[in-house]
Motif scaffolding. Sequence first.
Motif, mmCIF file in Angstrom:
data_model
loop_
_atom_site.group_PDB
_atom_site.id
_atom_site.type_symbol
_atom_site.label_atom_id
_atom_site.label_comp_id
_atom_site.label_asym_id
_atom_site.label_seq_id
_atom_site.Cartn_x
_atom_site.Cartn_y
_atom_site.Cartn_z
ATOM 1 N N GLN A 460 0.822 -1.220 0.000
ATOM 2 C CA GLN A 460 0.000 0.000 0.000
ATOM 3 C C GLN A 460 0.851 1.264 0.000
ATOM 4 O O GLN A 460 0.407 2.320 -0.427
ATOM 5 N N ARG A 461 2.098 1.160 0.495
ATOM 6 C CA ARG A 461 2.939 2.361 0.632
ATOM 7 C C ARG A 461 3.564 2.785 -0.700
ATOM 8 O O ARG A 461 3.791 3.954 -0.925
ATOM 9 N N CYS A 462 3.928 1.780 -1.532
ATOM 10 C CA CYS A 462 4.689 2.158 -2.741
ATOM 11 C C CYS A 462 3.974 1.735 -4.024
ATOM 12 O O CYS A 462 4.589 1.659 -5.080
ATOM 13 N N LYS A 463 2.664 1.448 -3.940
ATOM 14 C CA LYS A 463 1.977 0.988 -5.155
ATOM 15 C C LYS A 463 1.841 2.131 -6.153
ATOM 16 O O LYS A 463 1.667 3.292 -5.774
ATOM 17 N N GLN A 464 1.945 1.774 -7.414
ATOM 18 C CA GLN A 464 1.793 2.780 -8.466
ATOM 19 C C GLN A 464 1.063 2.160 -9.657
ATOM 20 O O GLN A 464 1.207 0.968 -9.928
ATOM 21 N N PRO A 465 0.253 2.957 -10.369
ATOM 22 C CA PRO A 465 -0.499 2.402 -11.503
ATOM 23 C C PRO A 465 0.434 2.049 -12.665
ATOM 24 O O PRO A 465 1.486 2.671 -12.842
ATOM 25 N N TYR A 466 0.063 1.025 -13.420
ATOM 26 C CA TYR A 466 0.820 0.684 -14.629
ATOM 27 C C TYR A 466 -0.134 0.032 -15.621
ATOM 28 O O TYR A 466 -1.252 -0.355 -15.267
ATOM 29 N N SER A 467 0.293 -0.085 -16.863
ATOM 30 C CA SER A 467 -0.557 -0.694 -17.893
ATOM 31 C C SER A 467 0.101 -1.965 -18.401
ATOM 32 O O SER A 467 1.166 -1.899 -19.032
ATOM 33 N N PRO A 468 -0.498 -3.138 -18.124
ATOM 34 C CA PRO A 468 0.070 -4.388 -18.648
ATOM 35 C C PRO A 468 -0.028 -4.400 -20.168
ATOM 36 O O PRO A 468 -0.935 -3.785 -20.738
ATOM 37 N N PRO A 469 0.882 -5.100 -20.859
ATOM 38 C CA PRO A 469 0.811 -5.153 -22.329
ATOM 39 C C PRO A 469 -0.498 -5.806 -22.804
ATOM 40 O O PRO A 469 -1.037 -6.691 -22.126
ATOM 41 N N ASP A 470 -0.986 -5.357 -23.961
ATOM 42 C CA ASP A 470 -2.256 -5.867 -24.499
ATOM 43 C C ASP A 470 -2.229 -7.378 -24.684
ATOM 44 O O ASP A 470 -3.229 -8.060 -24.468
ATOM 45 N N ALA A 476 -4.851 -13.370 -20.739
ATOM 46 C CA ALA A 476 -5.482 -13.559 -19.422
ATOM 47 C C ALA A 476 -7.001 -13.535 -19.501
ATOM 48 O O ALA A 476 -7.680 -13.822 -18.513
ATOM 49 N N GLY A 477 -7.527 -13.190 -20.694
ATOM 50 C CA GLY A 477 -8.988 -13.178 -20.859
ATOM 51 C C GLY A 477 -9.628 -11.884 -20.403
ATOM 52 O O GLY A 477 -10.843 -11.808 -20.198
ATOM 53 N N ILE A 478 -8.814 -10.822 -20.235
ATOM 54 C CA ILE A 478 -9.353 -9.519 -19.799
ATOM 55 C C ILE A 478 -9.688 -8.695 -21.041
ATOM 56 O O ILE A 478 -8.806 -8.379 -21.841
ATOM 57 N N THR A 479 -10.951 -8.371 -21.218
ATOM 58 C CA THR A 479 -11.380 -7.621 -22.406
ATOM 59 C C THR A 479 -10.987 -6.154 -22.257
ATOM 60 O O THR A 479 -10.689 -5.678 -21.158
ATOM 61 N N SER A 480 -11.019 -5.421 -23.375
ATOM 62 C CA SER A 480 -10.658 -3.991 -23.342
ATOM 63 C C SER A 480 -11.634 -3.220 -22.455
ATOM 64 O O SER A 480 -11.263 -2.264 -21.773
ATOM 65 N N GLY A 481 -12.908 -3.645 -22.438
ATOM 66 C CA GLY A 481 -13.915 -2.985 -21.588
ATOM 67 C C GLY A 481 -13.594 -3.169 -20.113
ATOM 68 O O GLY A 481 -13.696 -2.223 -19.323
ATOM 69 N N MET A 482 -13.199 -4.400 -19.734
ATOM 70 C CA MET A 482 -12.831 -4.666 -18.331
ATOM 71 C C MET A 482 -11.594 -3.843 -17.950
ATOM 72 O O MET A 482 -11.531 -3.252 -16.880
ATOM 73 N N ALA A 483 -10.607 -3.808 -18.846
ATOM 74 C CA ALA A 483 -9.359 -3.089 -18.571
ATOM 75 C C ALA A 483 -9.606 -1.589 -18.450
ATOM 76 O O ALA A 483 -8.968 -0.904 -17.639
ATOM 77 N N ALA A 484 -10.551 -1.064 -19.245
ATOM 78 C CA ALA A 484 -10.830 0.380 -19.228
ATOM 79 C C ALA A 484 -11.414 0.814 -17.879
ATOM 80 O O ALA A 484 -11.180 1.936 -17.426
ATOM 81 N N ARG A 485 -12.170 -0.090 -17.234
ATOM 82 C CA ARG A 485 -12.799 0.266 -15.952
ATOM 83 C C ARG A 485 -11.869 0.029 -14.759
ATOM 84 O O ARG A 485 -12.208 0.367 -13.636
ATOM 85 N N ALA A 486 -10.701 -0.596 -15.002
ATOM 86 C CA ALA A 486 -9.817 -0.995 -13.891
ATOM 87 C C ALA A 486 -8.574 -0.129 -13.838
ATOM 88 O O ALA A 486 -8.209 0.529 -14.814
ATOM 89 N N THR A 487 -7.942 -0.100 -12.668
ATOM 90 C CA THR A 487 -6.610 0.501 -12.531
ATOM 91 C C THR A 487 -5.679 -0.585 -12.031
ATOM 92 O O THR A 487 -5.898 -1.167 -10.963
ATOM 93 N N PHE A 488 -4.655 -0.889 -12.816
ATOM 94 C CA PHE A 488 -3.714 -1.941 -12.438
ATOM 95 C C PHE A 488 -2.600 -1.327 -11.591
ATOM 96 O O PHE A 488 -2.064 -0.262 -11.939
ATOM 97 N N PHE A 489 -2.263 -1.998 -10.504
ATOM 98 C CA PHE A 489 -1.214 -1.493 -9.618
ATOM 99 C C PHE A 489 -0.099 -2.517 -9.449
ATOM 100 O O PHE A 489 -0.336 -3.724 -9.520
ATOM 101 N N ARG A 490 1.095 -2.000 -9.219
ATOM 102 C CA ARG A 490 2.188 -2.870 -8.760
ATOM 103 C C ARG A 490 3.083 -2.058 -7.823
ATOM 104 O O ARG A 490 3.079 -0.820 -7.875
ATOM 105 N N GLY A 491 3.818 -2.741 -6.964
ATOM 106 C CA GLY A 491 4.660 -2.059 -5.972
ATOM 107 C C GLY A 491 6.000 -1.666 -6.560
ATOM 108 O O GLY A 491 6.619 -2.441 -7.293
ATOM 109 N N ARG A 492 6.425 -0.467 -6.217
ATOM 110 C CA ARG A 492 7.731 0.019 -6.684
ATOM 111 C C ARG A 492 8.857 -0.620 -5.882
ATOM 112 O O ARG A 492 9.948 -0.825 -6.364
ATOM 113 N N GLY A 493 8.553 -0.936 -4.600
ATOM 114 C CA GLY A 493 9.573 -1.469 -3.684
ATOM 115 C C GLY A 493 10.002 -0.372 -2.725
ATOM 116 O O GLY A 493 10.460 0.690 -3.155
#
Length: 571
Positions: A460-470, A476-493
Amino acid sequence: MAKRKSTYSEILIRRGIISPDQLAEAQQMAQQSGERLPEAITRLGYATGEDVMRAMAEQHGLDYVNLNEVVIPPAVVELVPESVARENIAIPLAESDGKLTVVVSDPMDYDTFDKLRFILNRQIEIVLAPREAILEAINRHYGQTVGESADSMLQDLTDTAIDFTETVDESAPRQEDVDETSAPIVRLVHLIISEAVQLRASDIHIEPFEDRVRIRYRIDGNLVERDSAPKRLQGALLSRIKILSRLDIAERRRTQDGRIKVTVGEKDLDLRVSVIPTNHGQSVVMRILDKDSIKVGLRQLGFSDTDFKKIQALIQRPNGIILVTGPTGSGKTTSLYAALNELNTPDRKIITAEDPVEYYLPGINQVEIRHEIGLDFARVIRAMLRQAPNVILVGEMRDLETAQMGIQASLTGHLVFSTLHTNDAPGAVTRLIDMGVPAYLVSSSVVAIMAQRLVRVVCQRCKQPYSPPDSMLESAGITSGMAARATFFRGRGCGHCHGNGFRGRLGIFELMLMSSKIRELAFNGAPTEEIRRAAISEGMKTLYWDGIDKVLRGVTTLEEVLSNAKRSEAE
């Protein structure tokens, strides 16, 4: 008329961090458990410690400080003795013009502020940070100035030429709170355990190889290697652990199991010790059993709202079997204990049969399986039924006799919880039938099967948004509509997650209720795939899609889900 200041809970609601319903639930929980409201809010997972502290800082007009992003000079740390910092959970941050800035977690604790002014004989200025962050900072900064770490001690022992013999005095005191004058090997074992606990490790692995002894901690499910011990420490290290576990130090050819009770800081911990002989000596794994980890409620395990409501209804049933499946280390025990904690009221009698009993639960009768004297699961269940219980927990259905006894218990009006080793929920039906349980008994007694895995949670302290490759989203079965409504996060460390971007774990679940259609399929001995298709058509969310749901909500990463669950062919 002066405008009334908003309270921190109102600020949290205004910022959209928690809802009024969540606040009411936290208030009720705080009232029942006697803990403070901020701790109840964070324990329920509705807000992070940082969110609550920032809101408190705004309410009281104080500054908030992120202790992972500041460096406190050693000269400032030395102004407050370690004992004072630990006792009051406060750490000095800076000093200027005779005024000391101190980080605390409770802006209303005026007694502590007065005490610090008196002890330190200087003006005190208060800033806020979460209690957990302050404790981490105390361990980090005072460890650097006055303490020692297992790594530094291993380095010292590697550099010196002290010869440690294979024997250790068996009459040595069984005391874990060792002082500086204790034998180096005694202190080293204590430091290894303390460090593992501070790093939130679930187990400690001490493995001998040809030229060294490897020490690893499992943190959030991943093994992390620490400094290796020199080979000549192997015998003394092992003997010390065996003495603490009350094991035979002369036995080197057989496997051995023991327990260590240890106190680290304010925590009383149990360590389950397993010793096995390998070709380079005996390998040891110490499983750290922290009672706090099983005090979680069902709400904190990571269920979706739909699954949570289903589980709540299921555990209130008067009879039937509820099975939890998954590989070793997937959190099955924690889930079952969370259900038992929910059911543990004075009007219910709960008995468990476990091999071994890992955690001791107040108010629950726990029986340890002892194969050497013939006390196996089937015999214990038979005896249990004469004790008139309402709820029974069978540690594992590992053979036909145990499964049949569990089924008989459910058919005679008991609610039975148990575990099974299968990869998914539908597979548990065919697994029971393969074991030899008649299909009609499986279909009539099992009411629900839940499969689970654990995924790491983005820090939670170092998470930042990013965009996984199409291409990754598509596979993974994630449609463009699902991806548009979501914010993907990963930790910077950061310092909070020790640089790996994850801190803590949550469950992903697959909950299959035994509907009439699935009962019919089970009765006819249908293959797993057919049962899975029927369950999905009736609304079961698979492990994989429950994981993807958590990815879309920014709780975990796509890579983490893909490494723990696969897309089902039946979807």
